[in-house]
Write an enzyme that holds these catalytic residues in place. Sequence first.
Site, PDB file in Angstrom:
ATOM      1  N   SER A  91      -5.892  21.784  32.220  1.00 28.74           N
ATOM      2  CA  SER A  91      -6.770  22.838  32.684  1.00 28.74           C
ATOM      3  C   SER A  91      -6.004  24.157  32.769  1.00 28.74           C
ATOM      4  O   SER A  91      -5.437  24.608  31.785  1.00 28.74           O
ATOM      5  CB  SER A  91      -7.384  22.427  34.024  1.00 28.74           C
ATOM      6  OG  SER A  91      -8.427  23.281  34.386  1.00 28.74           O
TER       7      SER A  91
ATOM      8  N   GLU B  26     -16.597  19.338  28.616  1.00 31.62           N
ATOM      9  CA  GLU B  26     -15.786  20.211  29.458  1.00 31.62           C
ATOM     10  C   GLU B  26     -16.622  21.114  30.368  1.00 31.62           C
ATOM     11  O   GLU B  26     -16.187  21.496  31.452  1.00 31.62           O
ATOM     12  CB  GLU B  26     -14.873  21.082  28.592  1.00 31.62           C
ATOM     13  CG  GLU B  26     -13.799  20.342  27.827  1.00 31.62           C
ATOM     14  CD  GLU B  26     -12.617  19.939  28.682  1.00 31.62           C
ATOM     15  OE1 GLU B  26     -12.683  20.113  29.912  1.00 31.62           O
ATOM     16  OE2 GLU B  26     -11.628  19.443  28.124  1.00 31.62           O
TER      17      GLU B  26
ATOM     18  N   HIS C 294     -14.668  17.525  32.645  1.00 29.33           N
ATOM     19  CA  HIS C 294     -13.364  18.142  32.805  1.00 29.33           C
ATOM     20  C   HIS C 294     -12.510  17.371  33.803  1.00 29.33           C
ATOM     21  O   HIS C 294     -12.956  17.061  34.905  1.00 29.33           O
ATOM     22  CB  HIS C 294     -13.561  19.583  33.281  1.00 29.33           C
ATOM     23  CG  HIS C 294     -12.305  20.385  33.353  1.00 29.33           C
ATOM     24  ND1 HIS C 294     -11.634  20.822  32.240  1.00 29.33           N
ATOM     25  CD2 HIS C 294     -11.599  20.854  34.406  1.00 29.33           C
ATOM     26  CE1 HIS C 294     -10.578  21.527  32.610  1.00 29.33           C
ATOM     27  NE2 HIS C 294     -10.529  21.554  33.925  1.00 29.33           N
TER      28      HIS C 294
END
Length: 546
Positions: free
Chosen positions: A232, A358, A468
């Site tokens: 991330s 995501e 995510h």
Amino acid sequence: MFSQLRFLLPALLWPTILAAPAPRSAPTVTLDNGTFVGAVSGNVNKYLGIPFAKPPTGDLRFRLPVANDPYTGTLQATSFGTACPQQAFNFDIPVPGISDIVNEVINGFYDLITPNGEDCLTVNVWTPTNVAKGTKLPVAVWIFGGGFEIGAPELYDGGVIVDHSISMGSPVVYVSMNYRVSAFGFLASAEVKNAGVGNLGLQDQRQALRWVQKYISAFNGDPTKVTIWGESAGAISAALHLVANNGDNEGLFRGAFMESGSTIPVGDLTGGQNEYDAIVQKTGCSGSADTLECLRQAPYSTLKAAVDQSPALLGPTGLHLAYLPRADGIFLTDNPQRLVQNGKVANVPFVNGNNDDEGTLFTLALLNITTDSQVASYLTQNYLPKASASTINQFMQLYPSDITAGSPYSTGILNALTPQFKRLASVQGDLVFQAPRRFLLQQRSDKQPTWSYLSKRFKIAPILGSFHATDLLNVYTGGDMTDYIINFVNNLDPNGPTVTNWPKYTNANPQLLTFLDGLIPRTITKDNYRVDQMNFVTNLSLQFPI
């Protein structure tokens, strides 16, 4: 860029290639004239909370990190250092069926990042126990995620990685670092740019990498075999280190492994002026001749309260974050994607991959957007204020409201919280994660060794799909991605005897290692999905960086 899944699981009982160590006293390491006392857990020694820079407090607030003084005396290194100041965070989305779980887990992990404060620049090292002094092992340097607003290394147990590397017969040293987040690390404005103090969080990471070069040999690590690795915001950070200093990595690392993050399309530091001005006003610094100096002198509690009123992660601005890296003209000399286009990239092997869905997590706060006109307004105001109406219209045609085409992908009519949820999730996932990944690979795969992956695991998760951070469940529990990472850290190639062959990514043959649920856990697929959409998004990003 949220990645605060707490993977501090109890030490796993991996089979090891080494005999179980006999009980012994606490491990120590000598750095300069200082002795650090660590702790031992099975086959792993750990040294936690070692300062790598002077505290960024007082006059050092909003300044570049300053290297630590030489160490002296005996110091305990058995607990994590203070986390850097965390921006206030309150995730509370009323989503039937998952709200209780998501709210409890996400807010619970945030609450675990304690204590936090400005004196926070520390590193942590895990290293195998039964290794002869002077051994030079490859080094994995972990950069945590959290949207550049929250996060801390204490959420990730490096012992899992080192223990697993021992079981594979490919031992590594694991390092994690703290870095300033939110306004403390990514304040942006004309004032910040003129003072040359932009991207302080990235500069902290760079200073930690310099610390590794100087001291990691004492932990049996090889300073010439360092891989930067993150997820991330941590992966975005790693990607930006590839293009920082116009691609000069200063010999600080030889490879990069990036999970859900790439060279994002960000513009100049002056793009953060609104948030800077708001903080100046809320701290009472508006009348100061030097507002940045006034912010340095402001009481911590006053400054923190002002920062906490900034737009928060997982809020209605989606992935248009209040604080994030931006081009500062010195460390990041241009929009990162322009730097990639111009070949200003460190020539090292890298891995860059994504989860399939995501954007879903970051779209939960957008459930009030239910019509086409509201989507158009959101895209214009939040991401593309300078784009024409025809451009926005084309954007919407490429990303239709057809729920069967949206994210979570391949779930048909399911997971459509609103008529626009899956559409917006698709847009956000491609804009910030998928398209930048593909762009970087297309630009660099024929110039340096590259690999890419797509994780479609946990697709059955309600509403969110393969969302995510789910790939971290395949890492900090010793899953199959752990093997690939350890292979890469050792050999600059993710392949090895315990895993499926992972072909390199090339423009002629853009292959993805694809992680799946079910009886077939891995397969090879083509990176040829949503080509028109992502080409359009990339061109827009180059024209209108965030």
